[in-house]
Structures are given as structure tokens and as C-alpha cells.
Design an enzyme around this catalytic site. Sequence first.
Site, mmCIF file in Angstrom:
data_model
loop_
_atom_site.group_PDB
_atom_site.id
_atom_site.type_symbol
_atom_site.label_atom_id
_atom_site.label_comp_id
_atom_site.label_asym_id
_atom_site.label_seq_id
_atom_site.Cartn_x
_atom_site.Cartn_y
_atom_site.Cartn_z
ATOM 1 N N HIS A 51 -9.480 -5.500 12.304
ATOM 2 C CA HIS A 51 -9.934 -5.935 10.814
ATOM 3 C C HIS A 51 -11.234 -6.087 10.876
ATOM 4 C CE1 HIS A 51 -10.188 -5.802 6.804
ATOM 5 N NE2 HIS A 51 -9.002 -6.632 6.502
ATOM 6 N N GLU A 111 0.944 -1.331 0.109
ATOM 7 C CA GLU A 111 0.205 -0.172 0.204
ATOM 8 C C GLU A 111 0.673 1.373 0.030
ATOM 9 O OE1 GLU A 111 -4.181 1.828 1.891
ATOM 10 O OE2 GLU A 111 -3.032 0.082 3.301
#
Length: 415
Positions: A341, A315
Amino acid sequence: MTRRVVITGIGLLTPLGNGTEETWQALVAGKSGIGHITRFDASANETRIAGKLEGFDALQWMDKKEQRRLDPFQQYMLAAGLMAHAASGLAITEQNATRVGCIVGTGVGGVVSLEAACAKLRESGPSRVSPFLIPQLIPNLGAGVLSIRLGCKGPNWVPVSACATGGHSIGEAMHLIRRGECDAVFAGGAEAPLTPICLAGFNAAKAMCTTGDAAPEKASRPFDLNRNGFVPGEGAGVLVLEALDHALARGAHIIAEVAGYGSNGDAHHITSPSPNGEGAARCMKLALDDAGLAPEDIGYINAHGTSTPLNDVNETMAIKATFGDHARRLAISSTKSMTGHLLGAAGAIEAAFTALAIERGILPPTINYETPDPECDLDYVPNAARRVQVEAAMSNGFGFGGTNAVLVFKRFAQA
């Protein structure tokens, strides 16, 4: 002319709180919602921690009969949707119901109910399986339940795209409004994955953190050199998206504008991101182009930031490829450091965080950032929230199967 789309209501149930304000205050204070799993015996697993939704009382939102019929992910979705509806002040009537849609997805669906039914089948045979099992399992039934409760008669369907689900739900809802098919859409995601089989499966995939037992609150550490894997979480996030002209006509409070959406695929691997973040970079560029913005217009990114070695490096590379020299001037944070998450709910909750950050001028931190990783060398808003007014921000969501969703939000301005 394409209709502008704005956010007029938010409902959040997260490991940080039962409600939008409770969650937001814990978020900007840098609190962790991660602790030991106590709902079942997790002692045989390498991972025994999670972002847990504590103190949720389903009976605040439904009666006992409905509670028994719904899987926890559906209960969370209904509660967050009702919160968002109340916050928006949107009246749904027989006159406008066909113009109000509901796109609230999930990644794994009714796995709590499935596990319970499998145990019942083994112990007592097929006659003891609940007649509500199939509705409890089906991913679209959360949105179905919410639409029935509110009377939404517009489009009612959901994407199921792993950890990009929430982002895809919001982006597709935006398109419905832009095209003039709806005036308002409830959009987001919900997840209840804290079960023995989910924990065992993610452990077997070597995806989860295995070093957080002694200090769960420090286990999720995106972009830190010593990150060890993601921490699962549960909850829901629902946003009310509305056509700007519709919102203005009824005097609604506007939180932020949904300006752009990108959706694409890596075509690389079932669990790993494409090399150097190529797919994620393309998706961020798609979202910027859709918003009509240059890279330099973005001031903040709520990163996917899973705390896994591969995701965070890829990312970071994707952000550099997309933003060039501006990448080093961007503020970037992963709120998964606090929530864990939430899989199919992550993109929706993080989109809400991004919109609120724009409205309130506070960027949430990445907590547990202690040892910089030379390969992750950008500004991750380490450990403390930052008071900064940004005009535009991005929220990233990337899922297994190489599915990507990126959203761009702007501060609302009338002109």
C-alpha cells in the site's frame, strides 16, 4: 461543450520496478515486490516487511546537489514525472507553459527528512538542522520541484487526502482540463513512508500485517480469509492528462480516456470505513454518473483492496450496492497484493494500472488469494492475470478520515 480528457503519458516507480514497463511486466506476471526492511533496524516492530523501491538511482534524474536538497518522496515524484513527460512527448514552451498544470500529491510528505532532522536536533542542537528542511517537509514541494524542472506555469497545488490523494489529484486535474483552464496537467502521487516512526505509528494503530515475516511475498492478501493487515510501500506514479483536442492536434499516443470522477466523505470514523461501505458506494455512483455510464458498462475494478479485514469486506459490500447483479460479472483485483500500500501514491499508481489494463487487454491479478472469505465472494482475478478486453474500468481509493476518490476510465474512441 465539456472537453474530453485523455492520458498521454505514464511514469511509474514502484516496488515492482523502476519504470512503467518494468513495473507492468512484473505486475501481470503476478510478482511480489514485498520483502524485509533492511534500511533500518525494524526488529522491534511487529511488522518488518514492506514494498521497497529497489535499485532507484536518483542521479539518473538529478545531480547530487539537487538530490541532497530533496526528500525521497520528492525525488520519486520528480523521476516519475520526468518519465511521464518523456513518454507523452509533450513539448512545454513559453507559449503554452501557462496552460500546463502540476497536481502531484502525497499523504505523509517529507517524513524521512523530518526524522533525520529530529535526530540532528537532539544530538547537535538547532544550528545543525538543514536550511532545506522546511521545503523537504512540505507536501506541495514535490509538485513544485516537478513544475520548476518542466517549466509548468499553470495551476500548481496538491490535495493531501491520505490514501485517496492520488485519485483526488487525477480527478481534480481532469476538472481543470474539462473547464478549459489547462490543456495538460501532470497528476499523481508519491510516497516515501518507510521510516521507523511511520512503521511504529501504523503498528500502534493495528493497521499493518503482522504475520508476513517468514514469507513477505505472501503477506499482502486482499480479500483472502486470512488477511491480516496492509503492507506499506513506497514509490510514485505520475500521469500526463491532456485535452483530447490538444492531444490529437499534436499526434499524441492516447492510452485511455479519463471519463469520470467521484469524491465524497463517509462522515463516520477517523480510520474505519462507514458501515456496509455506504460512503464508498456513493462515491462509485458519483463517478459513474460523471462518466455518463451505467453500472453494466464497467468491466473491471482496480479495488482499494488493502488486505485489512474491515476494508475488504466493506469494499465488497459497496461494489454489490453500486453494481447490483452486475457485481458478480465484474472482474476485480487488488494490485496491492504485489506492490503493498503506497498510501498517497496508491491511487495514482493504480489508476495507471487501470488505464494500461484497458489499453493492453490484460487484467492484473490479486495474488495470494488462497482461502476464500465468505464475506468477500466476488471475482477477484485470483493469482493469475487474465486476458480480457474491457471498454470501461474503475479505480477506487479510500483514505483515513473517511475521504474517498473514485476514477472511471474508458477505452479511447474518436467518436
